[in-house]
Design a protein around this motif. Structure first.
Motif, PDB file in Angstrom:
ATOM      1  N   ARG A   4     -20.650 -66.779  28.893  1.00  0.00           N
ATOM      2  CA  ARG A   4     -19.968 -67.457  27.793  1.00  0.00           C
ATOM      3  C   ARG A   4     -18.474 -67.136  27.893  1.00  0.00           C
ATOM      4  O   ARG A   4     -18.089 -65.976  27.875  1.00  0.00           O
ATOM      5  CB  ARG A   4     -20.533 -66.987  26.457  1.00  0.00           C
ATOM      6  CG  ARG A   4     -19.933 -67.708  25.292  1.00  0.00           C
ATOM      7  CD  ARG A   4     -20.650 -67.327  23.996  1.00  0.00           C
ATOM      8  NE  ARG A   4     -20.751 -68.470  23.151  1.00  0.00           N
ATOM      9  CZ  ARG A   4     -21.762 -69.312  23.089  1.00  0.00           C
ATOM     10  NH1 ARG A   4     -22.799 -69.143  23.847  1.00  0.00           N
ATOM     11  NH2 ARG A   4     -21.760 -70.336  22.270  1.00  0.00           N
ATOM     12  N   SER A   6     -14.565 -67.652  26.432  1.00  0.00           N
ATOM     13  CA  SER A   6     -13.719 -68.029  25.305  1.00  0.00           C
ATOM     14  C   SER A   6     -12.611 -68.926  25.853  1.00  0.00           C
ATOM     15  O   SER A   6     -12.074 -68.647  26.931  1.00  0.00           O
ATOM     16  CB  SER A   6     -13.118 -66.775  24.687  1.00  0.00           C
ATOM     17  OG  SER A   6     -12.039 -67.108  23.864  1.00  0.00           O
ATOM     18  N   PRO A   7     -12.253 -70.002  25.156  1.00  0.00           N
ATOM     19  CA  PRO A   7     -11.165 -70.854  25.644  1.00  0.00           C
ATOM     20  C   PRO A   7      -9.873 -70.077  25.918  1.00  0.00           C
ATOM     21  O   PRO A   7      -9.131 -70.415  26.837  1.00  0.00           O
ATOM     22  CB  PRO A   7     -10.975 -71.865  24.516  1.00  0.00           C
ATOM     23  CG  PRO A   7     -12.308 -71.965  23.881  1.00  0.00           C
ATOM     24  CD  PRO A   7     -12.874 -70.555  23.946  1.00  0.00           C
ATOM     25  N   SER A   8      -9.621 -69.012  25.167  1.00  0.00           N
ATOM     26  CA  SER A   8      -8.388 -68.236  25.379  1.00  0.00           C
ATOM     27  C   SER A   8      -8.392 -67.489  26.712  1.00  0.00           C
ATOM     28  O   SER A   8      -7.343 -67.100  27.211  1.00  0.00           O
ATOM     29  CB  SER A   8      -8.166 -67.259  24.231  1.00  0.00           C
ATOM     30  OG  SER A   8      -9.218 -66.324  24.172  1.00  0.00           O
ATOM     31  N   GLU A   9      -9.556 -67.297  27.321  1.00  0.00           N
ATOM     32  CA  GLU A   9      -9.655 -66.634  28.627  1.00  0.00           C
ATOM     33  C   GLU A   9      -9.316 -67.593  29.776  1.00  0.00           C
ATOM     34  O   GLU A   9      -8.932 -67.166  30.850  1.00  0.00           O
ATOM     35  CB  GLU A   9     -11.084 -66.137  28.879  1.00  0.00           C
ATOM     36  CG  GLU A   9     -11.569 -65.041  27.999  1.00  0.00           C
ATOM     37  CD  GLU A   9     -13.022 -64.707  28.333  1.00  0.00           C
ATOM     38  OE1 GLU A   9     -13.248 -64.056  29.364  1.00  0.00           O
ATOM     39  OE2 GLU A   9     -13.898 -65.125  27.558  1.00  0.00           O
ATOM     40  N   THR A  24     -10.227 -68.073  35.307  1.00  0.00           N
ATOM     41  CA  THR A  24      -9.780 -67.045  34.371  1.00  0.00           C
ATOM     42  C   THR A  24      -8.924 -66.046  35.141  1.00  0.00           C
ATOM     43  O   THR A  24      -8.704 -66.207  36.346  1.00  0.00           O
ATOM     44  CB  THR A  24     -10.974 -66.309  33.724  1.00  0.00           C
ATOM     45  OG1 THR A  24     -11.660 -65.566  34.728  1.00  0.00           O
ATOM     46  CG2 THR A  24     -11.926 -67.272  33.042  1.00  0.00           C
TER      47      THR A  24
END
Length: 98
Positions: A4, A6-9, A24
């Protein structure tokens, strides 16, 4: 194995050999979703820069303009991709160049 993210990664999502990949800081993950589906899901931090790349605008290190007028995007991880001529105006407006 399912991971999973996170969009921020995510620095960017690209298409290579017909497959979607999320890059990433440390890894590149293959995604099941198509690029056009991810555009809506990822949110306002992401911007389509060309036909095969969605960029996280918070993970862009810098932009380089070429002599031919193209705009090169350099991400924090070192990955580079060009803004297409079709997307150039939208990208410049979004990042405040215009």
């Amino acid at each position: 194995i399912s991971v999973r993210l996170s969009p921020s990664e995510i620095q960017c999502v690209t298409i290579q050999d017909g497959k979607s990949f999320a890059m990433t800081q440390d890894e590149t993950y293959q995604l099941k979703e198509r690029l056009y589906m991810l555009e809506d899901v990822l949110g306002d931090s992401f911007l389509k820069i060309n036909q095969s790349c969605i960029a996280n605008i918070h993970k862009i290190k810098k932009f380089d303009a070429t002599f031919s007028g193209a705009l090169l995007v350099i991400f924090q991880i070192g990955y580079r991709d060009y803004v297409s001529r079709r997307r150039l105006k939208a990208v410049k407006e979004r990042i405040g160049f215009l």
